[in-house]
Motif scaffolding. Structure first.
Motif, PDB file in Angstrom:
ATOM      1  N   ALA A  25       0.833  -1.201   0.000  1.00 23.77           N
ATOM      2  CA  ALA A  25       0.000   0.000   0.000  1.00 23.77           C
ATOM      3  C   ALA A  25       0.871   1.257   0.000  1.00 23.77           C
ATOM      4  N   GLN A  26       1.971   1.243   0.747  1.00 26.09           N
ATOM      5  CA  GLN A  26       2.878   2.392   0.777  1.00 26.09           C
ATOM      6  C   GLN A  26       3.528   2.606  -0.592  1.00 26.09           C
ATOM      7  N   ARG A  27       3.901   1.529  -1.247  1.00 27.80           N
ATOM      8  CA  ARG A  27       4.513   1.645  -2.577  1.00 27.80           C
ATOM      9  C   ARG A  27       3.501   2.160  -3.598  1.00 27.80           C
ATOM     10  N   LEU A  28       2.274   1.674  -3.498  1.00 26.42           N
ATOM     11  CA  LEU A  28       1.236   2.138  -4.420  1.00 26.42           C
ATOM     12  C   LEU A  28       0.912   3.607  -4.200  1.00 26.42           C
ATOM     13  N   GLU A  29       0.974   4.049  -2.953  1.00 26.23           N
ATOM     14  CA  GLU A  29       0.711   5.459  -2.639  1.00 26.23           C
ATOM     15  C   GLU A  29       1.702   6.370  -3.360  1.00 26.23           C
ATOM     16  N   LYS A  30       2.955   5.943  -3.454  1.00 23.89           N
ATOM     17  CA  LYS A  30       3.953   6.731  -4.166  1.00 23.89           C
ATOM     18  C   LYS A  30       3.573   6.882  -5.638  1.00 23.89           C
ATOM     19  N   PHE A  31       2.977   5.857  -6.223  1.00 21.31           N
ATOM     20  CA  PHE A  31       2.590   5.922  -7.633  1.00 21.31           C
ATOM     21  C   PHE A  31       1.405   6.849  -7.857  1.00 21.31           C
ATOM     22  N   ARG A  32       0.608   7.057  -6.844  1.00 17.79           N
ATOM     23  CA  ARG A  32      -0.546   7.945  -6.997  1.00 17.79           C
ATOM     24  C   ARG A  32      -0.116   9.388  -7.267  1.00 17.79           C
TER      25      ARG A  32
END
Length: 117
Positions: A25-32
């Motif tokens: 979830a933290q890694r995906l947040e960076k992509f947002r």
């Protein structure tokens, strides 16, 4: 319930990364925060996350890694599990031995200093 993990292709290395749902979830947040107009970031995002596999530990603490991911990492019958702090990595014994044999002690010390260890 049993923890959810994600198995991801290694980046620049011949292994697989395994991360917790929280870490994913933290890694995906960076992509947002990345613009959809950034073609390079979008290509990486599609290539990397399309190969990700969501897995759940079974009652004995095991996970099933998709054949396609294992083949990509060259993992056939045996694997080496390496902890790296925020994730663990799965390597074929051959790839791990190659990686380990390339360890330069001076660069190791430099890397340790870089991360403040």
């Amino acid at each position: 319930g049993n923890p959810t993990l994600y198995v991801l292709p290694g980046v620049g290395v011949h292994c697989l990364y395994v991360v917790t749902a929280r870490e994913m979830a933290q890694r995906l947040e960076k992509f947002r925060s990345v613009s959809i107009a950034n073609a390079q970031a979008m290509k990486f995002s599609r290539d990397f996350f399309s190969r990700a596999d969501r897995v759940v530990l079974d009652s004995q603490g095991r996970i099933r890694v998709k054949d396609a991911l294992r083949e990509q990492a060259g993992i056939l019958n045996q694997m080496v599990l390496v902890g790296t702090g925020s994730r663990f990595e799965l390597w074929s014994p051959e790839s791990w031995n190659e990686q380990s044999s390339q360890l330069d002690q001076s660069k190791f010390a430099e890397a340790a200093q870089y991360i403040g260890f």
